[in-house]
Design a protein around this motif. Structure first.
Motif, PDB file in Angstrom:
ATOM      1  N   PHE A 233       0.810  -1.239   0.072  1.00 16.88           N
ATOM      2  CA  PHE A 233      -0.019   0.114   0.094  1.00 16.88           C
ATOM      3  C   PHE A 233       0.885   1.387  -0.128  1.00 16.88           C
ATOM      4  CE2 PHE A 233      -2.676   3.520   1.694  1.00 16.88           C
ATOM      5  CZ  PHE A 233      -3.772   3.351   1.054  1.00 16.88           C
ATOM      6  N   GLY A 234       0.684   1.850  -1.111  1.00 10.63           N
ATOM      7  CA  GLY A 234       1.752   3.217  -1.198  1.00 10.63           C
ATOM      8  C   GLY A 234       0.747   4.224  -1.258  1.00 10.63           C
ATOM      9  N   GLY A 235       1.448   5.642  -1.198  1.00 11.69           N
ATOM     10  CA  GLY A 235       1.042   6.983  -1.431  1.00 11.69           C
ATOM     11  C   GLY A 235       0.393   7.418  -0.107  1.00 11.69           C
ATOM     12  N   ILE A 236       1.023   7.295   1.061  1.00 10.45           N
ATOM     13  CA  ILE A 236       0.734   7.817   2.297  1.00 10.45           C
ATOM     14  C   ILE A 236       1.618   8.964   2.191  1.00 10.45           C
ATOM     15  CG2 ILE A 236       1.390   7.927   4.947  1.00 10.45           C
ATOM     16  CD1 ILE A 236       1.072   4.998   4.621  1.00 10.45           C
ATOM     17  N   PRO A 237       0.949  10.187   2.131  1.00  8.35           N
ATOM     18  CA  PRO A 237       1.529  11.437   2.075  1.00  8.35           C
ATOM     19  C   PRO A 237       2.402  12.065   3.562  1.00  8.35           C
ATOM     20  CG  PRO A 237      -0.753  12.046   2.499  1.00  8.35           C
ATOM     21  CD  PRO A 237      -0.357  10.397   2.542  1.00  8.35           C
ATOM     22  N   ALA A 238       3.130  12.926   3.129  1.00  8.42           N
ATOM     23  CA  ALA A 238       3.776  13.655   4.327  1.00  8.42           C
ATOM     24  C   ALA A 238       2.582  14.341   5.123  1.00  8.42           C
ATOM     25  CB  ALA A 238       4.883  14.687   3.703  1.00  8.42           C
ATOM     26  N   ASN A 239       2.984  14.386   6.568  1.00  4.52           N
ATOM     27  CA  ASN A 239       1.840  14.619   7.406  1.00  4.52           C
ATOM     28  C   ASN A 239       0.596  13.534   6.997  1.00  4.52           C
ATOM     29  OD1 ASN A 239       3.022  16.865   8.274  1.00  4.52           O
ATOM     30  ND2 ASN A 239       2.530  17.915   6.425  1.00  4.52           N
ATOM     31  N   PRO A 240       0.862  12.388   7.449  1.00  2.00           N
ATOM     32  CA  PRO A 240       0.015  11.273   7.242  1.00  2.00           C
ATOM     33  C   PRO A 240      -1.414  11.670   7.216  1.00  2.00           C
ATOM     34  CG  PRO A 240       1.172  10.719   9.166  1.00  2.00           C
ATOM     35  CD  PRO A 240       1.679  11.896   8.638  1.00  2.00           C
ATOM     36  N   GLU A 241      -2.293  11.291   6.103  1.00  2.00           N
ATOM     37  CA  GLU A 241      -3.691  11.830   6.107  1.00  2.00           C
ATOM     38  C   GLU A 241      -4.746  10.886   6.446  1.00  2.00           C
ATOM     39  OE1 GLU A 241      -5.643  14.561   5.537  1.00  2.00           O
ATOM     40  OE2 GLU A 241      -7.321  13.264   5.302  1.00  2.00           O
ATOM     41  N   TYR A 242      -5.615  11.027   7.331  1.00  6.32           N
ATOM     42  CA  TYR A 242      -6.656  10.142   7.778  1.00  6.32           C
ATOM     43  C   TYR A 242      -7.258   9.457   6.715  1.00  6.32           C
ATOM     44  CZ  TYR A 242     -10.678   8.627  10.494  1.00  6.32           C
ATOM     45  OH  TYR A 242     -11.835   8.155  11.274  1.00  6.32           O
ATOM     46  N   ALA A 243      -7.757  10.086   5.644  1.00 15.42           N
ATOM     47  CA  ALA A 243      -8.576   9.539   4.537  1.00 15.42           C
ATOM     48  C   ALA A 243      -7.821   8.692   3.759  1.00 15.42           C
ATOM     49  CB  ALA A 243      -9.205  10.807   3.898  1.00 15.42           C
ATOM     50  N   LYS A 244      -6.499   8.904   3.577  1.00 15.73           N
ATOM     51  CA  LYS A 244      -5.818   7.815   3.142  1.00 15.73           C
ATOM     52  C   LYS A 244      -5.300   6.748   3.728  1.00 15.73           C
ATOM     53  CE  LYS A 244      -3.403   6.709  -0.479  1.00 15.73           C
ATOM     54  NZ  LYS A 244      -3.757   6.666  -1.804  1.00 15.73           N
ATOM     55  N   LEU A 245      -5.280   6.835   4.981  1.00 13.02           N
ATOM     56  CA  LEU A 245      -5.138   5.760   5.850  1.00 13.02           C
ATOM     57  C   LEU A 245      -6.312   4.722   6.170  1.00 13.02           C
ATOM     58  CD1 LEU A 245      -2.825   7.402   8.629  1.00 13.02           C
ATOM     59  CD2 LEU A 245      -2.172   5.917   7.042  1.00 13.02           C
ATOM     60  N   LEU A 246      -7.507   5.337   5.918  1.00 12.55           N
ATOM     61  CA  LEU A 246      -8.828   4.596   6.029  1.00 12.55           C
ATOM     62  C   LEU A 246      -8.736   3.651   4.798  1.00 12.55           C
ATOM     63  CD1 LEU A 246     -11.631   7.029   7.235  1.00 12.55           C
ATOM     64  CD2 LEU A 246     -10.307   5.372   8.520  1.00 12.55           C
ATOM     65  N   GLU A 247      -8.156   4.132   3.763  1.00 11.84           N
ATOM     66  CA  GLU A 247      -8.228   3.086   2.599  1.00 11.84           C
ATOM     67  C   GLU A 247      -7.038   1.986   2.843  1.00 11.84           C
ATOM     68  OE1 GLU A 247      -6.663   5.231  -1.151  1.00 11.84           O
ATOM     69  OE2 GLU A 247      -7.881   6.825  -0.660  1.00 11.84           O
ATOM     70  N   ALA A 248      -6.188   2.136   3.654  1.00 17.01           N
ATOM     71  CA  ALA A 248      -5.134   1.184   4.061  1.00 17.01           C
ATOM     72  C   ALA A 248      -5.967   0.265   5.114  1.00 17.01           C
ATOM     73  CB  ALA A 248      -4.018   1.549   4.481  1.00 17.01           C
ATOM     74  N   LEU A 249      -6.811   0.638   5.821  1.00 20.33           N
ATOM     75  CA  LEU A 249      -7.492  -0.092   7.026  1.00 20.33           C
ATOM     76  C   LEU A 249      -8.272  -1.026   6.194  1.00 20.33           C
ATOM     77  CD1 LEU A 249      -7.791  -0.542   9.849  1.00 20.33           C
ATOM     78  CD2 LEU A 249      -9.473   1.313   9.769  1.00 20.33           C
ATOM     79  N   LYS A 250      -8.938  -0.732   5.056  1.00 19.89           N
ATOM     80  CA  LYS A 250      -9.875  -1.491   4.322  1.00 19.89           C
ATOM     81  C   LYS A 250      -8.768  -2.756   3.772  1.00 19.89           C
ATOM     82  CE  LYS A 250     -13.457   1.177   2.231  1.00 19.89           C
ATOM     83  NZ  LYS A 250     -13.737   2.013   1.148  1.00 19.89           N
ATOM     84  N   VAL A 251      -7.930  -2.447   3.190  1.00 16.63           N
ATOM     85  CA  VAL A 251      -6.844  -3.574   2.639  1.00 16.63           C
ATOM     86  C   VAL A 251      -6.612  -4.548   4.050  1.00 16.63           C
ATOM     87  CG1 VAL A 251      -4.644  -3.848   1.643  1.00 16.63           C
ATOM     88  CG2 VAL A 251      -5.967  -1.882   0.973  1.00 16.63           C
TER      89      VAL A 251
ATOM     90  N   GLY B 202     -14.112   0.386  18.570  1.00 20.84           N
ATOM     91  CA  GLY B 202     -15.332   1.337  18.597  1.00 20.84           C
ATOM     92  C   GLY B 202     -15.786   1.703  17.310  1.00 20.84           C
ATOM     93  N   GLU B 203     -16.743   2.769  17.107  1.00 15.78           N
ATOM     94  CA  GLU B 203     -17.496   3.001  15.760  1.00 15.78           C
ATOM     95  C   GLU B 203     -16.438   3.838  14.737  1.00 15.78           C
ATOM     96  OE1 GLU B 203     -21.153   3.630  15.055  1.00 15.78           O
ATOM     97  OE2 GLU B 203     -20.638   1.870  15.754  1.00 15.78           O
ATOM     98  N   THR B 204     -15.905   4.681  15.246  1.00 12.76           N
ATOM     99  CA  THR B 204     -14.980   5.369  14.325  1.00 12.76           C
ATOM    100  C   THR B 204     -13.604   5.543  14.603  1.00 12.76           C
ATOM    101  OG1 THR B 204     -14.704   7.670  13.493  1.00 12.76           O
ATOM    102  CG2 THR B 204     -16.446   7.508  14.837  1.00 12.76           C
ATOM    103  N   PRO B 205     -12.582   5.281  13.880  1.00 14.78           N
ATOM    104  CA  PRO B 205     -11.238   5.309  14.355  1.00 14.78           C
ATOM    105  C   PRO B 205     -10.699   6.788  14.626  1.00 14.78           C
ATOM    106  CG  PRO B 205     -11.507   4.084  12.236  1.00 14.78           C
ATOM    107  CD  PRO B 205     -12.780   4.583  12.413  1.00 14.78           C
ATOM    108  N   TRP B 206     -11.359   7.822  14.235  1.00 16.50           N
ATOM    109  CA  TRP B 206     -10.821   9.114  14.412  1.00 16.50           C
ATOM    110  C   TRP B 206     -10.976   9.356  15.876  1.00 16.50           C
ATOM    111  CZ3 TRP B 206      -7.742  12.713  12.805  1.00 16.50           C
ATOM    112  CH2 TRP B 206      -8.078  13.827  13.063  1.00 16.50           C
ATOM    113  N   ASP B 207     -11.990   8.602  16.871  1.00 23.12           N
ATOM    114  CA  ASP B 207     -11.964   8.701  18.108  1.00 23.12           C
ATOM    115  C   ASP B 207     -10.623   8.484  18.735  1.00 23.12           C
ATOM    116  OD1 ASP B 207     -14.616   9.209  17.613  1.00 23.12           O
ATOM    117  OD2 ASP B 207     -15.322   7.241  18.363  1.00 23.12           O
ATOM    118  N   ILE B 208      -9.836   7.461  18.251  1.00 22.55           N
ATOM    119  CA  ILE B 208      -8.394   7.009  18.621  1.00 22.55           C
ATOM    120  C   ILE B 208      -7.883   8.424  18.846  1.00 22.55           C
ATOM    121  CG2 ILE B 208      -6.235   6.032  18.660  1.00 22.55           C
ATOM    122  CD1 ILE B 208      -7.853   3.783  16.805  1.00 22.55           C
ATOM    123  N   LEU B 209      -7.872   9.377  18.096  1.00 22.20           N
ATOM    124  CA  LEU B 209      -7.249  10.734  18.185  1.00 22.20           C
ATOM    125  C   LEU B 209      -8.005  11.843  18.733  1.00 22.20           C
ATOM    126  CD1 LEU B 209      -6.102   9.951  14.638  1.00 22.20           C
ATOM    127  CD2 LEU B 209      -4.515  10.935  15.928  1.00 22.20           C
TER     128      LEU B 209
END
Ligand code: NZQ
Ligand code: ZN
Length: 386
Positions: free
Chosen positions: A62-80, A112-119
């Motif tokens: 899984f590539g394409g994680i940008p500098a200042n890792p972006e939540y939306a992109k990471l959710l794609e990786a979570l799906k994988v 939990g429901e949404t992983p953003w809660d972790i942050l």
């Protein structure tokens, strides 16, 4: 010295041509998700080294994680991770890829429901999905600590997370990787590591002689190797000292038993969230103003830093302390890093008020080593940095 507990379980594999040792570290039968950034590893030979070391391992990429890792992109990786039934994560990159991987390690097991809660709710991870790293950029120390910082562009937030379950199981540190790093990122790495030490040192004396000497030695090493690394990143002696200094600056050791500040990072993260300024550069913007504003509270340590690190011998304690702030700012500038917010944006009016309000809304009303840095003070410091 304050009481402390110290445990750092990350295995470090340091040195020339160590990426090939990867295969010995990945558990048998693991299904690995290899995570990387914008593609630098495909141009500098690191990807080939990793793939060849993993030739017998079941790997999904899984590539394409940008500098200042972006939540939306990471959710794609979570799906994988879920679809492919991944059991082990491997970060190949700098702080952004490693931090993104830590988020995924936590999110993969989060109930939990949404992983953003972790942050948003600062949920600590006691046990995450296991992961290792191959470091490609010395800077953050993320390769040997349990913290991460994740950005969510949609709401212009950049928040930290962590927990004892988020130490990498191993990190491979081959200093030769720095040869392909652009000068701008090398300078960032030096400034970031330098400020990490300052955040854990520039507080008030507490009789922790060894921690002080550890911190000062890292600062001195960074000052010494900085011009060499920038001039010639193939200089292995300089590269190896640079890389190990960055790791040692934020693997937990130097902060044990001493007060720490971290307000510079708190303010700096907001500048990245609002303007997209590189992390290290935000620190160079805030540091001089922060130390000038909190001069009285910090002057004992500022003077010690002046004498021991910058070898300033002349003048009163106040003079030395002040000179040390100037030296620090000049050091950043010599790395090619501008130290005023207005050097980065014309749109700076109102920034200080915005940051102060965010801190108030989050309940961050008592930052710094004395827990007395309130949002009104933050507002003044940020204004001084315009
Ligand atoms: O994405 P790719 O194509 O790989 O390119 C990266 C990226 O553009 C490039 N790069 C990395 N290694 C390279 C290379 N280019 C050529 N050759 C190589 N060998 O460098 C660029 C920056 O990478 P990034 O990972 O973003 O840099 P850094 O390591 O400075 O990480 C910054 C992030 O870490 C967070 C920051 O907030 C920021 O999001 N931090 C993490 C900390 C932690 N976990 O403990 C503490 C820090 O204070 C910091 O907040
Ligand atoms: Zn930092």
């Amino acid at each position: 010295m304050n009481n402390f507990e110290f445990k750092n379980p990350t295995k470090i594999i340091f040195g020339k041509d160590t990426i090939q040792k990867l295969k010995e570290e990945i558990p048998a039968n693991a299904k690995v998700l290899l995570l990387y950034g914008g593609g630098s590893i495909k141009k500098n030979g690191i990807y080939e080294q990793v793939k060849s070391a993993l030739s017998d391992v079941d790997v999904v990429e899984f590539g394409g994680i940008p500098a200042n890792p972006e939540y939306a992109k990471l959710l794609e990786a979570l799906k994988v991770i879920k679809q492919e039934e991944i059991t082990y994560l491997l970060a190949v990159g700098g702080g952004s890829v490693i931090d993104g991987t830590k988020f995924l390690s936590a999110a993969a097991v989060y109930k939990g429901e949404t992983p953003w809660d972790i942050l948003a709710n600062n949920i600590r991870t006691e046990t995450g999905m296991p992961f290792g790293t191959v470091l490609t950029l010395p800077a953050t120390g993320s390769e040997m600590n349990s913290g991460a910082v994740i950005t969510r562009d949609e709401i212009k937030e950049k928040l930290a997370m962590g927990g004892p379950g988020l130490f990498p199981q191993f990190s491979i540190l081959d200093p030769q990787v720095i040869v392909s790093i652009p000068k701008r990122q090398l300078a960032n790495g030096i400034a970031d590591a330098f400020t990490h030490v300052l955040e854990q040192y520039m507080t008030y004396p507490i009789g922790a002689m060894l921690q002080d000497r550890f911190a000062e030695s890292i600062l001195q090493t960074l000052i010494k190797v900085a011009p060499k690394v920038l001039k010639d990143p193939t200089n292995y002696k300089a590269a190896s000292n640079f890389m190990w200094s960055c790791t040692m600056a934020l693997n937990g050791l130097i902060q044990k038993g001493v007060p720490t500040d971290w307000a510079i990072h708190a303010m700096g993260h907001e500048l990245t969230a609002l303007f997209g300024i590189d992390h290290a550069r935000t620190l160079a913007i805030i540091t001089p103003s922060h130390y000038k504003y909190n001069f009285d509270a910090k002057k004992q340590k500022l003077a010690q830093y002046a004498e021991r690190v910058w070898k300033i011998k002349k003048g009163s304690k106040n003079d030395k302390a002040f000179d040390a702030i100037e030296k620090t700012e000049k050091f950043f500038q010599e790395l090619g890093i501008d130290t005023k917010l207005s050097d980065y944006t014309d749109d700076y009016e109102g920034t200080a008020e915005k940051i102060a309000k965010r801190f108030t809304d989050r309940g961050w009303v008592a930052l710094g080593e004395h827990k007395d840095l309130s949002p009104d003070k933050v507002e003044k410091i940020v204004k001084m940095a315009y």
